[in-house]
Design an enzyme around this catalytic site. Structure first.
Site, PDB file in Angstrom:
ATOM      1  N   HIS A  90      16.385 -10.686  12.251  1.00 41.63           N
ATOM      2  CA  HIS A  90      17.138  -9.512  11.788  1.00 41.63           C
ATOM      3  C   HIS A  90      18.097 -10.011  10.715  1.00 41.63           C
ATOM      4  O   HIS A  90      18.980 -10.823  11.005  1.00 41.63           O
ATOM      5  CB  HIS A  90      17.902  -8.877  12.949  1.00 41.63           C
ATOM      6  CG  HIS A  90      17.004  -8.414  14.056  1.00 41.63           C
ATOM      7  ND1 HIS A  90      16.438  -7.156  14.090  1.00 41.63           N
ATOM      8  CD2 HIS A  90      16.523  -9.066  15.151  1.00 41.63           C
ATOM      9  CE1 HIS A  90      15.666  -7.045  15.169  1.00 41.63           C
ATOM     10  NE2 HIS A  90      15.701  -8.196  15.828  1.00 41.63           N
ATOM     11  N   ASN A 122      14.978  -2.686  11.554  1.00 40.24           N
ATOM     12  CA  ASN A 122      16.111  -1.891  12.062  1.00 40.24           C
ATOM     13  C   ASN A 122      17.403  -2.125  11.272  1.00 40.24           C
ATOM     14  O   ASN A 122      18.443  -2.440  11.818  1.00 40.24           O
ATOM     15  CB  ASN A 122      16.337  -2.137  13.562  1.00 40.24           C
ATOM     16  CG  ASN A 122      16.672  -3.584  13.887  1.00 40.24           C
ATOM     17  OD1 ASN A 122      16.374  -4.478  13.109  1.00 40.24           O
ATOM     18  ND2 ASN A 122      17.300  -3.802  15.023  1.00 40.24           N
ATOM     19  N   ASP A 333      14.097 -14.231  17.167  1.00 37.61           N
ATOM     20  CA  ASP A 333      14.807 -12.961  17.363  1.00 37.61           C
ATOM     21  C   ASP A 333      16.270 -13.111  16.909  1.00 37.61           C
ATOM     22  O   ASP A 333      17.191 -12.604  17.553  1.00 37.61           O
ATOM     23  CB  ASP A 333      14.714 -12.488  18.822  1.00 37.61           C
ATOM     24  CG  ASP A 333      15.097 -11.014  18.973  1.00 37.61           C
ATOM     25  OD1 ASP A 333      15.385 -10.358  17.951  1.00 37.61           O
ATOM     26  OD2 ASP A 333      15.119 -10.527  20.121  1.00 37.61           O
ATOM     27  N   HIS A 337      25.636 -10.839  15.065  1.00 33.44           N
ATOM     28  CA  HIS A 337      26.655  -9.815  15.338  1.00 33.44           C
ATOM     29  C   HIS A 337      28.031 -10.384  15.011  1.00 33.44           C
ATOM     30  O   HIS A 337      28.259 -11.588  15.161  1.00 33.44           O
ATOM     31  CB  HIS A 337      26.636  -9.398  16.818  1.00 33.44           C
ATOM     32  CG  HIS A 337      25.435  -8.609  17.205  1.00 33.44           C
ATOM     33  ND1 HIS A 337      25.180  -7.347  16.701  1.00 33.44           N
ATOM     34  CD2 HIS A 337      24.399  -8.903  18.029  1.00 33.44           C
ATOM     35  CE1 HIS A 337      24.042  -6.901  17.219  1.00 33.44           C
ATOM     36  NE2 HIS A 337      23.540  -7.819  18.016  1.00 33.44           N
ATOM     37  N   PHE A 351      23.767  -6.461  22.103  1.00 37.46           N
ATOM     38  CA  PHE A 351      22.677  -7.348  22.534  1.00 37.46           C
ATOM     39  C   PHE A 351      22.283  -8.277  21.389  1.00 37.46           C
ATOM     40  O   PHE A 351      22.203  -7.842  20.242  1.00 37.46           O
ATOM     41  CB  PHE A 351      21.443  -6.512  22.894  1.00 37.46           C
ATOM     42  CG  PHE A 351      21.519  -5.792  24.209  1.00 37.46           C
ATOM     43  CD1 PHE A 351      21.290  -6.473  25.391  1.00 37.46           C
ATOM     44  CD2 PHE A 351      21.777  -4.420  24.259  1.00 37.46           C
ATOM     45  CE1 PHE A 351      21.305  -5.799  26.617  1.00 37.46           C
ATOM     46  CE2 PHE A 351      21.811  -3.750  25.473  1.00 37.46           C
ATOM     47  CZ  PHE A 351      21.577  -4.440  26.655  1.00 37.46           C
TER      48      PHE A 351
HETATM   49 ZN   LIG Z   1      12.909  -6.499  20.184  1.00 37.91          ZN
END
Ligand SMILES: [Zn+2]
Length: 453
Positions: A90, A122, A333, A337, A351
């Site tokens: 991400h 996302n 992954d 944050h 998360f």
């Molecule tokens: Zn996922």
């Protein structure tokens, strides 16, 4: 008047494009080819020659005359592998640049040894159309570092209601699709998505989670959650969706790839599906084989991710799945944050953890423990991800020079303050590990170089 300018440009072009780099005496790990000490010559963006190591300097070792290299890297005792590829990150841009930008994320990737990453859609807005895909690729182009293979959304806004315009996104450069972060709850819509992707030959990356079962859970459902008074997420929240999508893959004949697998039951279902000839692959992340829910102490939200850290039984199953080939890939992954989103009560915290700068040493620990051979590790961190994306990254002449040079023995202490990622949310700070990245090369260009090189 114009001639000098043209001449200068030509000299610049010559320097940029005809750079010859020799990496000599490296232990080349490129399965299924035999691991051996070799000299690898890189010219411009391509691998020029790969020869058994002569032990000498400068020559290719083949006896054939080759011009002197511009740079020689003595890689004795080092591992040279096809560039690591992370199919699950991400990068937060567009929309959440306070957590990470494409630039900082790609710098973290290069430092971690990754020559390519797949950013999940996302972002804000969601990468569900060609404009967002083009924006991501143009930002990545400016960095001139690790390659970006964008993942487009399955449904518009990842809302699970209408299919996103996949064909337009593919034309813009999307290399896979996923609604990662959210499941596609409507099985009929998922079936349609799979049927559509079959014709596009587009990998489908599945975030397997039953949201109703997961509820407001914040960690693994079990004795630890009960003791801590935190709502739990049962294993079944993952496994029921894995089972459903295995059946949809069987129905449609479309291959599916499961993201971040964490439970023994999911792995049993995936192993069975593979035996039956259903085209499924899956990944796990380093935290699922490095930690369990028993490691969560003091309500530290840097141990909070989705799916959550599971039980010891699940951790054992993940190790076995890696060893027996049920798990095809290791992906990070990487989920940055801001500290403020983690420094809150455990059940209110965001998360996810970052992983690009810790994945390699955590995964090399599997080799030290005898869970995987070095070759099997490179299959899971490079060759199988390449296969999923339809890339040939073999270390052979005329192939693009995307390479990672690793010092496998060097001891390190994980220090989040030294991260080049914009975020620091990791549970691995202070951990003693072995293995550092000495160099990451993309398209023949060195995009990261360690101090030791
Ligand atoms: Zn996922």
């Amino acid at each position: 008047m114009e001639l000098p300018c043209v001449w200068l440009f030509f000299i610049f072009w010559q320097e940029e494009c005809n750079m010859r780099i020799l990496i000599k005496n490296a232990m080349v790990v490129d399965p299924p080819r035999k691991t051996a000490v070799r000299d690898v010559m890189i010219l411009d963006s391509l691998i020029e020659t790969v020869c058994d190591s002569s032990g000498g300097s400068g020559s290719s070792g083949s006896g054939n005359f080759l011009p002197e290299p511009d740079r020689i890297i003595d890689a004795k005792g080092m591992l040279l592998t096809p560039g690591l590829i992370d199919v699950h990150v991400h990068l937060r841009e567009p929309g959440q640049e306070y957590k990470e930008t494409i630039e900082t994320g790609l710098k973290a990737a290069a430092k971690g040894g990754f020559t390519a990453v797949c950013p999940m859609p996302n972002t804000i807005p969601v990468n569900d159309n060609a404009q967002v895909t083009s924006f991501i690729l143009s930002q990545a182009e400016k960095v001139k570092g690790t390659r970006v293979y964008p993942v487009g959304a399955i449904t518009k806004g990842s809302m699970g209601e209408d299919l996103a315009p996949m064909f337009d996104m593919v034309k813009a450069g999307v290399r896979a699709i996923s609604d990662d972060g959210l499941p596609v709850e409507n099985a009929r819509l998922m079936r349609r998505a799979l049927e559509y992707c079959k014709s596009l030959h587009l990998p489908v990356l599945i975030h397997a989670e039953d949201k109703n079962l997961a509820g407001n859970g914040a960690m693994n459902e079990g004795p630890v959650a009960t003791r801590m008074g935190i709502p739990g997420i049962p294993n079944a929240a993952e496994t029921v969706m894995v089972t459903r999508d295995i059946e949809l893959s069987r129905l449609t004949g479309t291959p599916v790839h499961f993201c971040h697998i964490s439970t023994a039951e999911s792995l049993a279902a995936i192993a069975r599906a593979k035996e039956e000839g259903v085209k499924v692959t899956c990944e796990t992340a380093p935290h699922y084989f490095s930690l369990t829910d028993e490691d969560i102490t003091e309500y530290d939200a840097n141990y909070k991710m989705n799916p959550p850290l599971r039980s010891r039984k699940d951790q054992k199953a993940v190790m076995e799945g890696l060893a027996n080939g049920t798990i095809d890939m290791i992906a990070t992954d990487h989920a940055p944050h801001h500290a403020d989103e983690k420094n809150v009560e455990f059940d209110k915290a965001a998360f996810g953890i970052i992983g690009l700068e810790t994945a390699l040493p955590l995964s090399l620990a599997l080799v030290k423990k005898g869970v995987l051979s070095l070759e099997e590790l490179i299959v899971k961190m490079s060759k199988n991800p390449a296969k999923l994306l339809g890339i040939n990254n073999d270390i052979v002449p005329k192939n693009v020079a995307d390479l990672t040079l690793i010092h496998p023995e060097q001891e390190i202490v994980i220090d989040p303050a030294s991260f080049v990622s914009k975020s620091r949310n990791t549970p691995f700070g202070g951990m003693n590990l072995q293995g550092t990245v000495l160099m990451t090369m993309v398209n023949g260009q060195i995009v990261f170089q360690g101090e030791e090189l």
